[in-house]
Design an enzyme around this catalytic site. Structure first.
Site, PDB file in Angstrom:
ATOM      1  N   ILE A  93       0.845  -1.193   0.000  1.00 13.86           N
ATOM      2  CA  ILE A  93       0.000   0.000   0.000  1.00 13.86           C
ATOM      3  C   ILE A  93       0.881   1.243   0.000  1.00 13.86           C
ATOM      4  O   ILE A  93       1.806   1.358   0.805  1.00 13.86           O
ATOM      5  CB  ILE A  93      -0.929   0.024   1.234  1.00 13.86           C
ATOM      6  CG1 ILE A  93      -1.821  -1.217   1.252  1.00 13.86           C
ATOM      7  CG2 ILE A  93      -1.788   1.282   1.238  1.00 13.86           C
ATOM      8  CD1 ILE A  93      -2.646  -1.361   2.522  1.00 13.86           C
ATOM      9  N   CYS A  94       0.581   2.155  -0.906  1.00 17.05           N
ATOM     10  CA  CYS A  94       1.300   3.430  -0.969  1.00 17.05           C
ATOM     11  C   CYS A  94       0.347   4.543  -0.576  1.00 17.05           C
ATOM     12  O   CYS A  94      -0.564   4.895  -1.338  1.00 17.05           O
ATOM     13  CB  CYS A  94       1.859   3.673  -2.374  1.00 17.05           C
ATOM     14  SG  CYS A  94       2.677   5.269  -2.548  1.00 17.05           S
ATOM     15  N   VAL A  95       0.546   5.082   0.642  1.00 16.60           N
ATOM     16  CA  VAL A  95      -0.268   6.200   1.125  1.00 16.60           C
ATOM     17  C   VAL A  95       0.626   7.034   2.035  1.00 16.60           C
ATOM     18  O   VAL A  95       1.435   6.495   2.791  1.00 16.60           O
ATOM     19  CB  VAL A  95      -1.539   5.697   1.855  1.00 16.60           C
ATOM     20  CG1 VAL A  95      -1.191   4.888   3.092  1.00 16.60           C
ATOM     21  CG2 VAL A  95      -2.457   6.840   2.195  1.00 16.60           C
TER      22      VAL A  95
END
Length: 252
Positions: A93-95
């Site tokens: 996940i890229c956040v």
């Protein structure tokens, strides 16, 4: 395999408190799966938000906590395959919340809500899945169609909720049947049993003769006709006597 021993006691206490709160009061569309033996790997099931290509799907994700948590952010992964610009084909996940915007005061609830919001509003500019990011920018309909296909194939399906009307009707039927059964069992030898289809009274039975004086049965035709017959036969005799007396008086 990481266990609770890798975390400081104060962090373990804080995590235990947070996980208990999440279990008792879960965020909308999120269910946390608690493993008391290992707080360093926290799983959660996220419902696809309505109005998105992920609707009607449940996606499992995992947060992995390092030994210096909460000074460093957890790493987020989707275990369920999903077509999303900010989630790689391997599930990372890229956040920003889990990267440059991390703050040690962020709790698990905040992180989970940010991940679910990511399903509502992706950020194609910082895409880990370049195909999904490009498709989202160029043709949303194609992107949504592809994401729905992944959802239908890989996501878990929500459990259908039983209809409350069906349950209440069946429960009522059971209660009525049980009540009838209980009434039958309360007075099995009553003179007019509740569960009997008809009551038959036998005149002159031994039990009546010994225990109580005989009473005329209600609804029977044996007693009344005899009494009426006696009255009807007596009346003509009295009339004849009167007529005879009248004739004798005339002769005089």
């Amino acid at each position: 395999m990481a266990t609770n021993e890798n975390l400081p006691p104060n962090v373990i206490r804080q995590l235990a408190k947070e996980l208990k709160n999440l279990d008792q009061s879960p965020p909308e569309g999120i269910r946390v799966i608690v493993n008391d033996d290992d707080f360093t790997s926290i799983c959660a099931d996220i419902e696809g938000p309505g109005g998105t290509p992920y609707e009607n799907g449940i996606f499992r994700m995992k947060l992995v906590l390092s030994c210096d948590f909460p000074q460093s952010p957890p790493k987020g992964f989707f275990v369920t395959k999903i077509f999303h610009p900010n989630i790689s084909t391997r599930g990372e996940i890229c956040v920003n919340t889990l990267k440059k915007d991390w703050n040690p005061t962020h709790g698990l609830r905040h992180v989970l809500l940010v991940v679910r919001c990511l399903l509502i509003e992706p950020f194609p500019e910082s895409a880990l899945n370049e195909q999904a990011g490009k498709m989202l920018l160029e043709n949303y309909e194609d992107y949504a169609r592809h994401a729905r296909l992944y959802t239908s194939i890989h996501a878990l399906k929500p459990k259908s909720k039983p209809k409350s009307g069906t349950i209440s009707e069946s429960t009522t039927a059971v209660n009525v049947d049980q009540s009838s059964k209980n009434l039958c069992e309360i007075e099995p030898s009553a003179p007019t049993a509740l569960c009997a289809s008809a009551a038959t009274i036998v005149p002159g039975s031994n039990s009546q003769d010994q225990n109580a004086p005989a009473e005329p049965a209600v609804g029977t035709s044996a007693a009344l006709p005899k009494k009426e017959g006696h009255v009807s036969t007596k009346a003509p005799v009295d009339k004849k006597k009167v007529d005879a007396r009248k004739k004798s008086l005339k002769r005089l």
